[in-house]
Scaffold this motif. Sequence first.
Motif, PDB file in Angstrom:
ATOM      1  N   THR A   1       0.836  -1.192   0.000  1.00 33.87           N
ATOM      2  CA  THR A   1       0.000   0.000   0.000  1.00 33.87           C
ATOM      3  C   THR A   1       0.871   1.242   0.000  1.00 33.87           C
ATOM      4  OG1 THR A   1      -0.106   0.053   2.403  1.00 33.87           O
ATOM      5  CG2 THR A   1      -1.811  -1.196   1.269  1.00 33.87           C
ATOM      6  N   GLY A   2       0.248   2.366  -0.252  1.00 33.39           N
ATOM      7  CA  GLY A   2       0.975   3.628  -0.268  1.00 33.39           C
ATOM      8  C   GLY A   2       1.322   4.083   1.134  1.00 33.39           C
ATOM      9  N   ILE A   3       2.098   5.116   1.205  1.00 29.79           N
ATOM     10  CA  ILE A   3       2.514   5.676   2.484  1.00 29.79           C
ATOM     11  C   ILE A   3       1.324   6.432   3.082  1.00 29.79           C
ATOM     12  CG2 ILE A   3       4.063   7.312   3.609  1.00 29.79           C
ATOM     13  CD1 ILE A   3       6.085   6.680   1.405  1.00 29.79           C
ATOM     14  N   THR A   4       1.091   6.222   4.377  1.00 20.69           N
ATOM     15  CA  THR A   4      -0.004   6.879   5.075  1.00 20.69           C
ATOM     16  C   THR A   4       0.563   7.929   6.014  1.00 20.69           C
ATOM     17  OG1 THR A   4      -1.281   4.853   5.007  1.00 20.69           O
ATOM     18  CG2 THR A   4      -1.991   6.516   6.566  1.00 20.69           C
TER      19      THR A   4
ATOM     20  N   PHE B   1      -4.334  11.590   8.912  1.00 25.40           N
ATOM     21  CA  PHE B   1      -5.351  10.648   9.343  1.00 25.40           C
ATOM     22  C   PHE B   1      -5.936  11.053  10.693  1.00 25.40           C
ATOM     23  CE2 PHE B   1      -6.623   6.751  11.581  1.00 25.40           C
ATOM     24  CZ  PHE B   1      -7.574   6.285  10.691  1.00 25.40           C
ATOM     25  N   ARG B   2      -5.076  11.464  11.621  1.00 26.57           N
ATOM     26  CA  ARG B   2      -5.524  11.889  12.944  1.00 26.57           C
ATOM     27  C   ARG B   2      -6.415  13.124  12.859  1.00 26.57           C
ATOM     28  NH1 ARG B   2      -3.248  15.768  15.654  1.00 26.57           N
ATOM     29  NH2 ARG B   2      -1.296  15.584  14.531  1.00 26.57           N
ATOM     30  N   LYS B   3      -6.006  14.101  12.050  1.00 31.51           N
ATOM     31  CA  LYS B   3      -6.786  15.329  11.892  1.00 31.51           C
ATOM     32  C   LYS B   3      -8.122  15.043  11.212  1.00 31.51           C
ATOM     33  CE  LYS B   3      -2.892  18.494  11.765  1.00 31.51           C
ATOM     34  NZ  LYS B   3      -2.140  19.470  10.957  1.00 31.51           N
TER      35      LYS B   3
ATOM     36  N   ALA C   1     -14.058  14.545  11.730  1.00 30.64           N
ATOM     37  CA  ALA C   1     -15.263  13.732  11.613  1.00 30.64           C
ATOM     38  C   ALA C   1     -15.971  13.617  12.960  1.00 30.64           C
ATOM     39  CB  ALA C   1     -14.906  12.349  11.081  1.00 30.64           C
ATOM     40  N   GLU C   2     -15.214  13.467  14.032  1.00 31.79           N
ATOM     41  CA  GLU C   2     -15.815  13.377  15.366  1.00 31.79           C
ATOM     42  C   GLU C   2     -16.476  14.701  15.758  1.00 31.79           C
ATOM     43  OE1 GLU C   2     -12.680  12.089  17.932  1.00 31.79           O
ATOM     44  OE2 GLU C   2     -12.743  10.019  17.181  1.00 31.79           O
ATOM     45  N   LYS C   3     -15.825  15.828  15.450  1.00 31.57           N
ATOM     46  CA  LYS C   3     -16.414  17.135  15.759  1.00 31.57           C
ATOM     47  C   LYS C   3     -17.692  17.352  14.954  1.00 31.57           C
ATOM     48  CE  LYS C   3     -12.955  20.178  17.571  1.00 31.57           C
ATOM     49  NZ  LYS C   3     -12.567  21.575  17.567  1.00 31.57           N
TER      50      LYS C   3
END
Length: 58
Positions: free
Chosen positions: A2-5, A10-12, A17-19
């Motif tokens: 897979t590609g680099i994550t 991802f955290r932001k 999404a949670e907000k």
Amino acid sequence: MTGITNLNQFRKQKARAEKRAQGDANAAKFGRTKSERDLETARKEKDRRDLDGHKRET
């Protein structure tokens, strides 16, 4: 493979999404529609006018 994550992105993204989910829940729980706000404003204005109409001249 897979590609680099990028974990920071991802955290932001997860925090946004949670907000957004919390905001939607608050809007459903506490929010009022525009027609409800307009109705309340009109009722308050009518009550004020009615009360002012009953004042005596001194």
